[in-house]
Design a protein around this motif. Structure first.
Motif, PDB file in Angstrom:
ATOM      1  N   SER B 110      30.925  -5.826  13.360  1.00  0.00           N
ATOM      2  CA  SER B 110      31.084  -4.288  13.036  1.00  0.00           C
ATOM      3  C   SER B 110      29.600  -4.036  12.456  1.00  0.00           C
ATOM      4  CB  SER B 110      32.021  -4.056  12.006  1.00  0.00           C
ATOM      5  OG  SER B 110      31.953  -4.664  10.938  1.00  0.00           O
ATOM      6  N   ILE B 111      29.377  -2.685  12.428  1.00  0.00           N
ATOM      7  CA  ILE B 111      28.120  -2.294  11.763  1.00  0.00           C
ATOM      8  C   ILE B 111      28.544  -1.031  11.031  1.00  0.00           C
ATOM      9  CG2 ILE B 111      26.351  -2.801  13.431  1.00  0.00           C
ATOM     10  CD1 ILE B 111      26.537  -0.323  14.960  1.00  0.00           C
ATOM     11  N   GLU B 112      27.706  -0.848   9.917  1.00  0.00           N
ATOM     12  CA  GLU B 112      27.821   0.398   9.090  1.00  0.00           C
ATOM     13  C   GLU B 112      26.922   1.300   9.559  1.00  0.00           C
ATOM     14  OE1 GLU B 112      28.417  -0.665   4.892  1.00  0.00           O
ATOM     15  OE2 GLU B 112      29.652  -2.295   5.616  1.00  0.00           O
ATOM     16  N   ILE B 113      26.899   2.364   9.853  1.00  0.00           N
ATOM     17  CA  ILE B 113      25.980   3.302  10.325  1.00  0.00           C
ATOM     18  C   ILE B 113      25.960   4.582   9.751  1.00  0.00           C
ATOM     19  CG2 ILE B 113      25.922   2.395  12.837  1.00  0.00           C
ATOM     20  CD1 ILE B 113      27.878   4.805  13.615  1.00  0.00           C
TER      21      ILE B 113
END
Lengths: 246, 121
Positions: B110-113
């Motif tokens: 996952s990524i935090e954007i």
């Protein structure tokens, strides 16, 4: 104006997705043409090139249509050596990269007519770490170690040996001089990859090469059956010891 | 050392996902890396910093979840976690097993954007 917000987004994508997709496409091409592709991996100095040179020459003699791609950081010395066998051989220079990638295979295949190739050998860059992560579309991955390298090499590089299908122990003619502990080497291979088939060879003397060809023949036959290729062309004439005309 | 290539792969995958989500920056990247993936976390962290410079991932946190190898033991009829990567035998009954259920993962989980600042109309 509101402050920027942070969101979490699920991605769940393979980091080597591009390589994996290209490898899958290559594998489909190889299956369509009936070309059995073998990826040889080992440390530098194990004797991949000597082993492959002899393999190419003797398979050609037996009427098998073979070719080779060889990866090195620099020079085309290995492709020249392999070409002495009479088989088509091409050099891939990675210019610093420590492994081959599917994209390099794809571009270096060029105009080679895969339909006319029974077996394509890929000699990877000498490195027991990085090539493990890169699928090249091969049907068989062969991890090699020589008797001069130490019996515990598979334990030191478990990722590579675990990712391989077959192990080849080279320079077996030097085993005694090196006090090579054969049982210990087999035990370390068995530890990291239970059930893996192991072949002992000497490319210089020819020891074990027939066993290696028989193994290739068996693996290729299984592969052909899995992909329903037996309707397309005849199987390889590589039965151990039999020199057959093309 | 192929961690540089791996880091480039991360930038590619993350940039694509972040753009698709309408982000203009990435603040963190979560990876799942199996012990058999052949990637060294320290070398990857170093390469990551270099490779993300001047990309939308610049300055982002890299969070690596390392996954142990899990094999299937035919004797125990169960998945078993291995303590290392050198001995592919069931830790409870010692049966050898080549059936790997986990450990080869090499993925962006996952990524935090950061979303583009919203300007109310």
């Amino acid at each position: 104006m509101t402050a920027p917000t942070t969101r979490i987004v699920e991605v769940r994508a393979g980091i080597l997705k591009k390589n994996d997709e290209l490898a899958r496409a290559l594998r489909q091409r190889f299956e369509a043409s009936g070309t059995f592709v073998v990826n040889l991996v080992s440390s530098p100095g194990t004797g991949k090139t000597a082993f492959l040179e002899r393999t190419l020459r003797e398979l050609l003699d037996r009427g098998v249509r073979v070719a080779a791609l060889v990866g090195d950081l620099e020079t085309d010395n290995d492709a020249q050596r392999l070409a002495r066998s009479g088989a088509p051989a091409r050099q891939i220079n990675t210019h610093g990269r420590c492994h081959l990638e599917a994209e390099m295979i794809d571009s270096f295949l060029g105009e080679w007519a895969l339909d006319d190739l029974d077996v394509l050998f890929i000699e990877n860059v000498g490195n027991l770490v990085c090539p493990a992560s890169y699928d090249l579309g091969e049907a068989l991955r062969v991890a090699m170690l020589s008797v001069t390298e130490g019996e515990d090499k598979p334990l030191k590089y478990p990722t590579m040996f675990n990712s391989a299908d077959v192990a080849v122990i080279t320079k077996i003619d030097l085993a005694e001089a090196c006090e090579f502990d054969h049982a210990a080497a087999r035990a370390s291979i068995e530890s990291v990859r239970p059930g893996m088939e192991v072949v002992d060879v000497s490319a210089r003397r020819g020891t074990g090469m027939d066993t290696w060809y028989a193994l290739l023949e068996t693996r290729r036959a299984v592969w052909r059956t899995q992909h329903d290729l037996d309707m397309i062309a005849s199987p390889l004439p590589v039965t151990a010891g039999a020199i057959s005309a093309p | 050392m192929h961690e540089l290539s791996i880091a480039h792969g991360i930038v590619e995958v993350v940039t694509e996902a972040a753009r698709a989500a309408g982000a203009n920056s990435v603040t963190a990247v979560h990876l799942r890396i199996g012990k058999l993936a052949g990637v060294e976390a320290g070398a990857l962290e170093f390469s990551y910093e270099l490779v993300t410079e001047r990309t939308m991932l610049a300055g982002s946190r890299l969070v690596i979840e390392e996954l142990p190898v899990v094999i299937y033991c035919a004797t125990c009829r169960a998945n078993q976690e291995l303590p290392g990567v050198q001995r592919f035998r069931c830790p409870s009954c010692d049966t050898p097993s080549g059936e790997i259920r986990q450990g080869r993962e090499l993925e962006v989980a996952s990524i935090e954007i950061g979303d583009a600042a919203v300007v109310p109309a």
